[in-house]
Design a protein around this motif. Sequence first.
Motif, mmCIF file in Angstrom:
data_model
loop_
_atom_site.group_PDB
_atom_site.id
_atom_site.type_symbol
_atom_site.label_atom_id
_atom_site.label_comp_id
_atom_site.label_asym_id
_atom_site.label_seq_id
_atom_site.Cartn_x
_atom_site.Cartn_y
_atom_site.Cartn_z
ATOM 1 N N ALA A 45 0.830 -1.208 0.000
ATOM 2 C CA ALA A 45 0.000 0.000 0.000
ATOM 3 C C ALA A 45 0.863 1.256 0.000
ATOM 4 C CB ALA A 45 -0.935 -0.011 1.208
ATOM 5 N N GLN A 46 2.007 1.197 0.663
ATOM 6 C CA GLN A 46 2.918 2.346 0.693
ATOM 7 C C GLN A 46 3.559 2.602 -0.673
ATOM 8 O OE1 GLN A 46 5.685 1.393 3.799
ATOM 9 N NE2 GLN A 46 4.248 1.881 5.435
ATOM 10 N N LEU A 47 3.577 1.589 -1.533
ATOM 11 C CA LEU A 47 4.173 1.737 -2.862
ATOM 12 C C LEU A 47 3.189 2.308 -3.876
ATOM 13 C CD1 LEU A 47 6.164 -1.626 -3.104
ATOM 14 C CD2 LEU A 47 7.001 0.630 -2.403
ATOM 15 N N ALA A 48 1.915 2.240 -3.566
ATOM 16 C CA ALA A 48 0.889 2.712 -4.504
ATOM 17 C C ALA A 48 1.090 4.191 -4.807
ATOM 18 C CB ALA A 48 -0.495 2.468 -3.924
ATOM 19 N N GLY A 49 0.982 4.529 -6.090
ATOM 20 C CA GLY A 49 1.090 5.916 -6.520
ATOM 21 C C GLY A 49 2.502 6.463 -6.579
ATOM 22 N N GLU A 120 1.103 -8.996 -18.243
ATOM 23 C CA GLU A 120 -0.242 -8.499 -17.953
ATOM 24 C C GLU A 120 -0.497 -8.468 -16.466
ATOM 25 O OE1 GLU A 120 -2.490 -7.251 -19.999
ATOM 26 O OE2 GLU A 120 -1.184 -7.542 -21.713
ATOM 27 N N PRO A 121 -0.952 -7.364 -15.955
ATOM 28 C CA PRO A 121 -1.045 -6.074 -16.627
ATOM 29 C C PRO A 121 0.321 -5.423 -16.752
ATOM 30 C CG PRO A 121 -1.840 -5.884 -14.377
ATOM 31 C CD PRO A 121 -1.496 -7.321 -14.597
ATOM 32 N N ALA A 122 0.475 -4.628 -17.782
ATOM 33 C CA ALA A 122 1.775 -4.030 -18.078
ATOM 34 C C ALA A 122 2.091 -2.832 -17.195
ATOM 35 C CB ALA A 122 1.830 -3.614 -19.552
ATOM 36 N N GLY A 123 1.090 -2.120 -16.752
ATOM 37 C CA GLY A 123 1.321 -0.934 -15.936
ATOM 38 C C GLY A 123 1.643 -1.276 -14.496
ATOM 39 N N GLN A 124 2.525 -0.498 -13.903
ATOM 40 C CA GLN A 124 2.961 -0.740 -12.525
ATOM 41 C C GLN A 124 1.789 -0.697 -11.548
ATOM 42 O OE1 GLN A 124 6.408 1.490 -10.892
ATOM 43 N NE2 GLN A 124 4.961 2.095 -9.287
ATOM 44 N N GLN A 126 -1.449 -1.127 -12.065
ATOM 45 C CA GLN A 126 -2.367 -2.241 -12.278
ATOM 46 C C GLN A 126 -1.763 -3.549 -11.773
ATOM 47 O OE1 GLN A 126 -1.455 -0.050 -14.700
ATOM 48 N NE2 GLN A 126 -3.329 1.169 -14.829
ATOM 49 N N ALA A 127 -0.464 -3.731 -11.986
ATOM 50 C CA ALA A 127 0.204 -4.942 -11.498
ATOM 51 C C ALA A 127 0.227 -4.960 -9.964
ATOM 52 C CB ALA A 127 1.623 -5.030 -12.061
ATOM 53 N N LEU A 128 0.424 -3.792 -9.366
ATOM 54 C CA LEU A 128 0.393 -3.696 -7.910
ATOM 55 C C LEU A 128 -1.005 -4.026 -7.383
ATOM 56 C CD1 LEU A 128 1.885 -3.023 -5.295
ATOM 57 C CD2 LEU A 128 1.430 -0.604 -5.736
ATOM 58 N N GLN A 129 -2.035 -3.553 -8.071
ATOM 59 C CA GLN A 129 -3.414 -3.889 -7.687
ATOM 60 C C GLN A 129 -3.671 -5.386 -7.844
ATOM 61 O OE1 GLN A 129 -5.885 -1.298 -10.061
ATOM 62 N NE2 GLN A 129 -5.293 0.516 -8.900
ATOM 63 N N ARG A 130 -3.129 -5.964 -8.915
ATOM 64 C CA ARG A 130 -3.273 -7.409 -9.109
ATOM 65 C C ARG A 130 -2.658 -8.156 -7.927
ATOM 66 N NH1 ARG A 130 -0.108 -11.353 -13.401
ATOM 67 N NH2 ARG A 130 -1.123 -13.264 -12.683
ATOM 68 N N LEU A 131 -1.477 -7.726 -7.497
ATOM 69 C CA LEU A 131 -0.798 -8.385 -6.381
ATOM 70 C C LEU A 131 -1.591 -8.209 -5.088
ATOM 71 C CD1 LEU A 131 1.499 -9.932 -5.089
ATOM 72 C CD2 LEU A 131 2.866 -7.826 -5.132
ATOM 73 N N GLN A 132 -2.094 -7.013 -4.842
ATOM 74 C CA GLN A 132 -2.915 -6.789 -3.645
ATOM 75 C C GLN A 132 -4.151 -7.685 -3.681
ATOM 76 O OE1 GLN A 132 -2.214 -5.524 -0.885
ATOM 77 N NE2 GLN A 132 -1.628 -3.381 -0.928
ATOM 78 N N GLY A 133 -4.750 -7.819 -4.851
ATOM 79 C CA GLY A 133 -5.921 -8.694 -5.001
ATOM 80 C C GLY A 133 -5.585 -10.150 -4.743
ATOM 81 N N ALA A 134 -4.411 -10.579 -5.208
ATOM 82 C CA ALA A 134 -3.984 -11.966 -4.978
ATOM 83 C C ALA A 134 -3.775 -12.213 -3.485
ATOM 84 C CB ALA A 134 -2.710 -12.268 -5.768
#
Length: 181
Positions: A45-49, A120-124, A126-134
């Motif tokens: 979460a600290q890495l987001a944005g 996929e996803p290629a954007g940082q 979106q990939a971070l959101q994918r990881l948080q979701g996992a």
Amino acid sequence: MQRRQLLKLGALGATAAALGAGFWALPLGPAPAGLSLQAARAVLAQLAGRALVSVKGWSPAEVFNHCAQSIDYSLDGYPELKPAWFRHSLGMAAFNLFAARGAMRHPLDQPIPGAAPLVEPAGQEQALQRLQGAFARFAAHSGALQPHFAYGVLSHEEYALAHVLHLYDHLSLIRPADQSA
């Protein structure tokens, strides 16, 4: 004793000695945060944005996709498994070593055997959101887990630790862009 058995025993002994020596080579310093799913998710979460760079190897997006793949595979099944003898001996010994030390070291540029490309996803973000979701999916999962491709059968608690240590090992190469110089 047959020569083949003797060679296997010798190889296992040498590997056990290397793992023992490897225990002392793992870092003694503190992890980026606690060794829990909640702590790892707080680090993410600290890495987001933030603009991030990798000091070596995969891009931050690829790292996040790779870690998400690993978590997803623990729930859905890995595409390829190491042989059973490996998972029951060397693989489990490696996991126990990492767990005892509270740190993992592994090649940070090797994909999971048989895994899809890390595009996929290629954007940082979106990939971070994918990881948080996992991580959220794993935390909510109460059913059976799939065997790890190298470590074999792990409990939910063991898998949680493996995922956190795996993430922290990869994060060792990721920096905020403004601190990369």
